[in-house]
Design an enzyme around this catalytic site. Structure first.
Site, PDB file in Angstrom:
ATOM      1  N   TYR A 160       0.814  -1.144  -0.109  1.00  0.00           N
ATOM      2  CA  TYR A 160       0.230  -0.106  -0.022  1.00  0.00           C
ATOM      3  C   TYR A 160       0.852   1.165  -0.005  1.00  0.00           C
ATOM      4  CZ  TYR A 160      -3.947  -3.232   0.918  1.00  0.00           C
ATOM      5  OH  TYR A 160      -4.855  -4.294   1.180  1.00  0.00           O
ATOM      6  N   ASN A 204     -12.300  -0.235  -6.098  1.00  0.00           N
ATOM      7  CA  ASN A 204     -11.980  -0.613  -7.425  1.00  0.00           C
ATOM      8  C   ASN A 204     -13.399  -1.216  -8.015  1.00  0.00           C
ATOM      9  OD1 ASN A 204     -11.036  -1.560  -9.642  1.00  0.00           O
ATOM     10  ND2 ASN A 204      -9.815  -2.940  -8.824  1.00  0.00           N
ATOM     11  N   CYS A 251      -6.514  -5.214  -7.785  1.00  0.00           N
ATOM     12  CA  CYS A 251      -6.334  -4.787  -6.528  1.00  0.00           C
ATOM     13  C   CYS A 251      -5.780  -6.179  -5.371  1.00  0.00           C
ATOM     14  CB  CYS A 251      -7.547  -4.113  -5.891  1.00  0.00           C
ATOM     15  SG  CYS A 251      -8.993  -5.023  -6.102  1.00  0.00           S
ATOM     16  N   HIS A 252      -6.001  -7.312  -5.832  1.00  0.00           N
ATOM     17  CA  HIS A 252      -5.718  -8.384  -5.328  1.00  0.00           C
ATOM     18  C   HIS A 252      -4.057  -8.593  -5.126  1.00  0.00           C
ATOM     19  CE1 HIS A 252      -5.812  -9.821  -9.274  1.00  0.00           C
ATOM     20  NE2 HIS A 252      -4.759 -10.679  -9.157  1.00  0.00           N
ATOM     21  N   GLU A 256      -1.777 -17.001  -9.535  1.00  0.00           N
ATOM     22  CA  GLU A 256      -0.551 -16.091 -10.155  1.00  0.00           C
ATOM     23  C   GLU A 256       0.573 -16.561  -9.839  1.00  0.00           C
ATOM     24  OE1 GLU A 256      -1.529 -11.874 -10.246  1.00  0.00           O
ATOM     25  OE2 GLU A 256      -3.217 -12.138 -11.002  1.00  0.00           O
TER      26      GLU A 256
END
Length: 212
Positions: A146, A169, A177-178, A204
């Site tokens: 952040y 979002n 945003c993850h 991912e």
């Protein structure tokens, strides 16, 4: 004082708490008052490994990805979109099909970068600026803190405001945003639920795949 404030902000994010606004944060840009021109749009619900997603697109691009798209949530969201876009939805818009196809490939592990155009009209001001930076610079399989994201947009005192931007979002998954986590490596909060965030990060390769 800045370090103490940023620590408090990160603690709130790690706890999954909503990010309250405060005097240190930048206010969102307010659009001029007045009636906007109606815009064509379309929607569909896409089944996915993280549950049904409500997709909405205009002729400019994908405008919304909504989690937990059960009947009640979908009905409520569509009511808001009718107000936002000023007319009833069309049966189809090409960007909607593109987004659906790309999301299906992403969840199959066959797509790492989305190409569908994005319509940012459901975001504005500081939130939009942070989300655009996230979409442009935080790639598949990577994460950012952040505070790091606040630094990237030139607002080093706005770590908490970055957390609020992630919560606002309108395009999660596509605008990732993850991939935003706490500076100590904690997973942080997530509007779609922490289990959804873990599954996306596992997909991912950032986290190990769950055993069950």
């Amino acid at each position: 004082m800045n370090a103490e404030r940023d620590q408090r902000a990160e603690e709130a994010v790690r706890a999954g708490q909503p990010e309250p606004s405060g005097p240190d944060e930048l206010p969102a840009r307010r659009e001029p008052l007045g009636r906007k021109e109606p815009r064509d749009w379309a929607w569909r619900v896409l089944d996915s490994p993280i549950g049904p997603l409500l997709l909405a697109a205009t002729r400019e691009g994908l405008a919304l990805v909504g989690f937990h798209a059960d009947e009640r949530t979908t009905r409520r969201t569509l009511s808001r979109l009718r107000q936002a876009f000023g007319r009833e939805p069309l049966p189809e818009i090409p960007h909607l099909t593109t987004a659906s196809d790309e999301l299906a490939r992403y969840f199959d592990g066959a797509l790492q970068a989305f190409g569908v155009p994005l319509d940012w009209s459901l975001s504005s001001g500081f939130n939009e600026r942070v989300l655009r930076a996230l979409a442009a610079h935080v790639a598949y399989g990577t994460v950012v803190g952040y505070q790091d994201l606040a630094d990237r947009v030139g607002e080093p005192g706005a770590a908490r405001a970055v957390g609020a931007a992630m919560g606002s979002n309108p395009l999660p998954v596509v605008v990732p945003c993850h991939r935003v986590i706490a500076s100590d490596g904690g997973i942080g909060g997530f509007g779609g639920g922490l289990e959804t965030k873990r599954r996306l990060l596992a997909l991912e390769g950032v986290l190990p795949q769950p055993l069950f």
